[in-house]
Enzyme design. Structure first.
Site, mmCIF file in Angstrom:
data_model
loop_
_atom_site.group_PDB
_atom_site.id
_atom_site.type_symbol
_atom_site.label_atom_id
_atom_site.label_comp_id
_atom_site.label_asym_id
_atom_site.label_seq_id
_atom_site.Cartn_x
_atom_site.Cartn_y
_atom_site.Cartn_z
ATOM 1 N N TYR A 67 -30.203 49.019 12.897
ATOM 2 C CA TYR A 67 -30.477 47.931 11.967
ATOM 3 C C TYR A 67 -31.982 47.703 11.798
ATOM 4 O O TYR A 67 -32.732 47.588 12.782
ATOM 5 C CB TYR A 67 -29.833 46.625 12.442
ATOM 6 C CG TYR A 67 -30.234 45.440 11.582
ATOM 7 C CD1 TYR A 67 -29.678 45.271 10.326
ATOM 8 C CD2 TYR A 67 -31.216 44.544 12.009
ATOM 9 C CE1 TYR A 67 -30.071 44.213 9.507
ATOM 10 C CE2 TYR A 67 -31.612 43.489 11.210
ATOM 11 C CZ TYR A 67 -31.042 43.338 9.955
ATOM 12 O OH TYR A 67 -31.437 42.307 9.141
ATOM 13 N N GLY A 74 -30.487 42.182 6.314
ATOM 14 C CA GLY A 74 -29.592 41.123 5.862
ATOM 15 C C GLY A 74 -28.330 41.679 5.246
ATOM 16 O O GLY A 74 -27.651 42.542 5.823
#
Length: 543
Positions: A67, A74
């Site tokens: 990530y 997001g």
């Protein structure tokens, strides 16, 4: 509350090192007095390097899906990004998050942010290169302060907008990405506001090119909130002492009864803050011939006799918040976190939610509410001193010829307006949340708003206390031989006030008088005057 010019260099013979023991007074020293910050050394530097190596190893793995490093952010986290584009992804995050608005944060707050962010990154779980931390340190030591718009942070995923404006000054695009390299934010350097690149160049600081993960590490976290909370607690501690100094003078100006300060009474309630406030009031009033001089009075109004019960719990609250905020000064709040290999176990990258500002939001709201009550109590004592039916014989509006002169009438209006303003500002921001990022970020803290509002509450409270100090000194002046009848602690405080502000003998603008007393609060003049009487009663051990 101090937001003016900051001195840089030479303020401390021993530079402050980044560690797990950064304190609130150290933050204030760097932010406001230009104390130096030491560069990364030894095991701290090695820890940062190990965390960075873990990022590099993860990027080298074929098909790595991490990530914010090889994915979007997001609600875009499902989109894959190639390892080759990870540096541009970092730079793009800074560019797109630099969307703040409103008046800039005060310089001391931004300097505190630089320090808190550097310390967080130095804990070695953010995956940045040491040069990123070294750059933040050099900005502090050489006096480059980014211009950071005060509005735009949700307090989750941390303080993205404010930190992006800071990161834009500190870093540049990597690999010659000229399209993204033109934006460098703005910064103050030697009294001039320029673009960030110009300020950094003038200070002789090279802006490192941003690499994978580093954009996220610089922008994601609770730094604006925690830095603001550290400075605000530092100010609140000083304001609480001055609330007690003002109350003690008001006790004498209003000829209050000392029975309400009896130690047995307060020990019976079993609240340490209350016990401490009562003890300090007794020490300040020791030997006073003004208190207890009205033989007809049985007891006083709540704004006098309940001062320990109101101010004391705020002392307790500040002590609790002090511990929580100091813990957060020494915490890692970005995402994902990078943990190097240990004991034969491989290094790992973990995504979580340490960036969420629910804690700081609640703490800041609590501080704002508590200090609002301190100001409200102070205003009620001022009102009593100006009102003949309540003041025990003082002339109306604390002037010897009321009518021809209005005395302190309008000054009490100012205080009342600020108390009302505080009540609006104290509405808790932490109870609000607006879902964002396509509902991926479906609960946010609004802690950055709480930080701004609480700072304003403290500024208002400082002014209200200055008004009470002026009013109480005027009440003492109007009592026969008032100054000679003061207590062991209040007399030097009264004399320090008189060095700044003369008695009011007729109408004049009192704005400058209040400003001078606010300055006396800020620079510690009144605090130093009271210390001989207070001794080890201040500060409490938990502050």
């Amino acid at each position: 509350m101090s937001g003016g010019a900051i001195g840089h260099g030479g303020a401390s013979s021993e530079p402050i090192g980044l560690s797990r023991q950064l304190t609130i007074p150290e933050v204030a020293a760097v932010a406001r007095r230009g104390a130096g910050v030491d560069r990364l050394r030894g095991s701290t530097r090695a820890r940062v390097e190990a965390s960075r190596a873990t990022v590099e190893e993860a990027l080298a793995r074929p098909g790595a899906r991490i990530y914010g490093i090889t994915t979007g952010y997001g609600s875009l986290a499902g989109i894959r990004i190639s390892a080759e584009d990870s540096a541009r992804l970092s730079r793009n995050l800074i560019l797109k998050c630099a969307a703040g608005t409103g008046p800039p944060l005060p310089e001391d707050w931004v300097r505190a942010m630089l320090l808190v962010r550097a310390n967080s990154l130095a804990l070695g779980a953010s995956g940045v290169r040491p040069v990123i931390i070294d750059t933040l340190i050099e900005m502090l030591n050489r006096g480059v302060t980014p211009v950071v718009p005060g509005k735009g942070s949700l307090g989750a995923s941390g303080d993205l907008a404010p930190l992006a404006h800071m990161a834009a000054v500190a870093t540049s695009a990597a690999h010659g990405d000229t399209d993204a390299d033109s934006f460098s934010g703005e910064a103050w350097f030697e009294g001039r506001r320029t673009d960030g690149a110009t300020a950094m160049d003038a200070a002789g600081i090279v802006r490192p090119g941003i690499e994978a993960k580093e954009g996220l590490a610089l922008t994601n976290g609770t730094t604006m909130m925690v830095a603001g909370a550290a400075l605000q607690l530092h100010d609140a501690r000083r304001l609480l002492l001055h609330a007690e100094l003002a109350a003690a003078l008001s006790f004498e100006g209003l000829l209050a009864r000392s029975a309400a300060l009896d130690p047995a009474l307060h020990e019976a309630n079993n609240q340490p803050g209350q016990v401490g406030t009562a003890a300090r009031l007794r020490a300040l009033l020791a030997g006073s011939r003004l208190v207890d001089s009205d033989d007809d009075r049985v007891q006083d109004a709540y704004s006098l006799r309940c001062t320990p019960q109101v101010v004391g719990p705020v002392v307790d609250m500040v002590g609790f918040l002090w511990n929580r905020v100091e813990a957060s000064l020494n915490a890692v709040s970005d995402n994902p976190l990078v943990f190097p290999a240990t004991g034969g176990a491989p290094g790992i990258v973990r995504s979580g939610g340490n960036f969420h500002g629910a804690g700081p939001a609640l703490w800041l709201d609590t501080l704002g509410i508590a200090m609002t009550d301190v100001a409200s109590l102070s205003d009620r004592r001022v009102f009593r001193m100006l009102t003949p039916e309540l003041s025990g014989g003082l002339p109306a509006m604390l002037v010897s010829e009321p009518g021809l002169h209005g005395g302190l009438m309008s000054l009490e209006y100012t205080g009342a307006a600020l108390v009302s303003d505080n009540k609006t500002l104290a509405h808790p921001d932490s109870v609000d949340s607006i879902p964002t990022s396509a509902n991926q970020e479906d609960h946010v803290s609004m802690g950055a708003n709480a930080a701004r509002h609480t700072r304003e509450i403290l500024e208002n409270t400082r002014t209200v206390l200055a008004i009470e100090l002026l009013s109480a000194a005027q009440a003492v002046y109007l009592r026969p031989q008032g100054a000679e009848r003061l207590g062991a602690g209040t007399r030097p405080v009264y004399e320090a006030i008189r060095e700044r502000v003369p008695p009011v003998t007729g109408d004049r603008s009192l704005a400058a008088d209040v400003e001078r007393l606010e300055a006396a609060i800020e620079d510690g003049t009144l605090e130093r005057a009271a210390m001989a009487a207070l001794g080890d009663l201040w500060p409490p051990s938990r502050l």
